[in-house]
Design a protein around this motif. Sequence first.
Motif, mmCIF file in Angstrom:
data_model
loop_
_atom_site.group_PDB
_atom_site.id
_atom_site.type_symbol
_atom_site.label_atom_id
_atom_site.label_comp_id
_atom_site.label_asym_id
_atom_site.label_seq_id
_atom_site.Cartn_x
_atom_site.Cartn_y
_atom_site.Cartn_z
ATOM 1 N N ARG A 45 0.818 -1.212 0.000
ATOM 2 C CA ARG A 45 0.000 0.000 0.000
ATOM 3 C C ARG A 45 0.857 1.269 0.000
ATOM 4 N NH1 ARG A 45 -3.473 -1.116 -2.617
ATOM 5 N NH2 ARG A 45 -5.474 -2.028 -2.013
ATOM 6 N N LEU A 46 1.947 1.290 0.734
ATOM 7 C CA LEU A 46 2.766 2.501 0.812
ATOM 8 C C LEU A 46 3.602 2.720 -0.441
ATOM 9 C CD1 LEU A 46 3.918 2.335 4.544
ATOM 10 C CD2 LEU A 46 2.255 3.892 3.522
ATOM 11 N N SER A 47 3.717 1.697 -1.271
ATOM 12 C CA SER A 47 4.459 1.856 -2.524
ATOM 13 C C SER A 47 3.571 2.332 -3.664
ATOM 14 C CB SER A 47 5.111 0.524 -2.911
ATOM 15 O OG SER A 47 4.130 -0.467 -3.168
ATOM 16 N N GLN A 48 2.271 2.419 -3.419
ATOM 17 C CA GLN A 48 1.335 2.854 -4.448
ATOM 18 C C GLN A 48 1.150 4.365 -4.389
ATOM 19 O OE1 GLN A 48 -2.135 0.511 -3.557
ATOM 20 N NE2 GLN A 48 -1.583 -1.063 -5.044
ATOM 21 N N ALA A 49 1.109 4.981 -5.552
ATOM 22 C CA ALA A 49 0.867 6.421 -5.642
ATOM 23 C C ALA A 49 -0.616 6.680 -5.846
ATOM 24 C CB ALA A 49 1.668 7.028 -6.794
ATOM 25 N N GLU A 50 -1.100 7.789 -5.282
ATOM 26 C CA GLU A 50 -2.494 8.176 -5.462
ATOM 27 C C GLU A 50 -2.710 8.677 -6.890
ATOM 28 O OE1 GLU A 50 -4.907 7.787 -3.555
ATOM 29 O OE2 GLU A 50 -4.133 7.541 -1.534
ATOM 30 N N GLN A 51 -3.854 8.328 -7.461
ATOM 31 C CA GLN A 51 -4.179 8.849 -8.779
ATOM 32 C C GLN A 51 -4.502 10.342 -8.725
ATOM 33 O OE1 GLN A 51 -7.358 6.430 -10.247
ATOM 34 N NE2 GLN A 51 -6.049 4.677 -10.692
ATOM 35 N N ILE A 52 -5.156 10.776 -7.647
ATOM 36 C CA ILE A 52 -5.462 12.189 -7.452
ATOM 37 C C ILE A 52 -4.710 12.639 -6.212
ATOM 38 C CG2 ILE A 52 -7.273 13.888 -7.063
ATOM 39 C CD1 ILE A 52 -9.229 11.984 -8.379
ATOM 40 N N ASP A 53 -3.797 13.563 -6.386
ATOM 41 C CA ASP A 53 -2.880 13.915 -5.299
ATOM 42 C C ASP A 53 -3.621 14.423 -4.076
ATOM 43 O OD1 ASP A 53 -0.089 14.181 -4.476
ATOM 44 O OD2 ASP A 53 -0.544 16.313 -4.406
ATOM 45 N N ASP A 54 -4.677 15.264 -4.262
ATOM 46 C CA ASP A 54 -5.368 15.836 -3.112
ATOM 47 C C ASP A 54 -6.227 14.815 -2.377
ATOM 48 O OD1 ASP A 54 -4.272 18.275 -3.603
ATOM 49 O OD2 ASP A 54 -5.962 19.016 -4.799
ATOM 50 N N ARG A 116 0.133 7.331 3.810
ATOM 51 C CA ARG A 116 -0.480 7.758 2.554
ATOM 52 C C ARG A 116 -0.950 9.208 2.600
ATOM 53 N NH1 ARG A 116 -1.883 3.696 -1.037
ATOM 54 N NH2 ARG A 116 -3.766 4.769 -1.713
ATOM 55 N N GLN A 117 -0.794 9.859 3.758
ATOM 56 C CA GLN A 117 -1.073 11.287 3.833
ATOM 57 C C GLN A 117 0.077 12.120 3.266
ATOM 58 O OE1 GLN A 117 -4.026 12.645 5.392
ATOM 59 N NE2 GLN A 117 -4.687 10.514 5.307
ATOM 60 N N PHE A 118 1.264 11.520 3.170
ATOM 61 C CA PHE A 118 2.443 12.281 2.764
ATOM 62 C C PHE A 118 2.522 12.397 1.246
ATOM 63 C CE2 PHE A 118 3.654 10.627 6.956
ATOM 64 C CZ PHE A 118 4.099 11.797 7.564
ATOM 65 N N HIS A 119 2.996 13.535 0.782
ATOM 66 C CA HIS A 119 3.171 13.776 -0.641
ATOM 67 C C HIS A 119 4.519 13.257 -1.140
ATOM 68 C CE1 HIS A 119 -0.361 16.393 -1.335
ATOM 69 N NE2 HIS A 119 -0.171 16.759 -0.075
ATOM 70 N N THR A 120 5.453 13.002 -0.256
ATOM 71 C CA THR A 120 6.787 12.574 -0.654
ATOM 72 C C THR A 120 7.007 11.119 -0.256
ATOM 73 O OG1 THR A 120 7.797 13.285 1.439
ATOM 74 C CG2 THR A 120 7.640 14.916 -0.329
ATOM 75 N N SER A 121 7.938 10.473 -0.941
ATOM 76 C CA SER A 121 8.266 9.083 -0.630
ATOM 77 C C SER A 121 8.971 8.960 0.713
ATOM 78 C CB SER A 121 9.136 8.495 -1.742
ATOM 79 O OG SER A 121 10.348 9.243 -1.880
ATOM 80 N N LEU A 122 9.607 10.041 1.187
ATOM 81 C CA LEU A 122 10.306 9.978 2.469
ATOM 82 C C LEU A 122 9.338 9.692 3.608
ATOM 83 C CD1 LEU A 122 12.833 10.294 4.185
ATOM 84 C CD2 LEU A 122 12.405 12.776 4.241
ATOM 85 N N GLY A 123 8.205 10.368 3.618
ATOM 86 C CA GLY A 123 7.234 10.134 4.676
ATOM 87 C C GLY A 123 6.714 8.713 4.670
#
Length: 214
Positions: A45-54, A116-123
């Motif tokens: 789950r943490l390796s997946q990117a959101e389709q809509i950033d917001d 999944r609240q974070f916008h960056t991969s670091l979080g």
Amino acid sequence: MIIAWCLWLLGAWGVALLSSSGIPAVRWTVLASVIGLMAMWPAARLSQAEQIDDARRHPQAALAILLEWLCLVLVFQVVIWPLRIVADWPVRQALWLDAAVAAWSLLTAAAVAWGRQFHTSLGRTIMMALCMLVLVGEPALMALTPSSGPSPLRFVWTMRLSPLQALWAMTAPSPGPLEPWMGVILTIAAAAVAAWLVLFIFAWLNRGGDENRG
């Protein structure tokens, strides 16, 4: 994800069948299930990117993770209760074992939702590291402690963060008293509920801020 989870559980059963004794097979199946819930699922789950950033900060995004966790735990019931028959556990033991898996995995699910609240991969990487710390942090520290001396720490260490010692004790054919683990399980459950409450409050407030900016 549910299909992948079922395949993971079937794989754990397959490995367990190779064991010559029923109790090690039961223990392996439970531990493999916990590894799936606390390591493999968060990694996926943490390796997946959101389709809509917001959308990642919307309360519904956190709710989706919570509902997915619930589905995974419900599928796990198909594993735990047949294992009770194989291992001849009392119902009370099986219930507390089930509660332990649910409590620790709920805490991990909170870390996934936070990540999944974070916008960056670091979080997200930090949250994944936190999941692994909960799972294997204490065993790693125990492995580093001296094994000699009048009272070696590793033999008297009671784990409070990792579920591995509690699950090992509660999957025994003739376990000792469950009371020492009941307090730990309830503490982890309370911490998980608190983490989810804070997460939903944060997501709701942030949602209001995003709407005002829109």
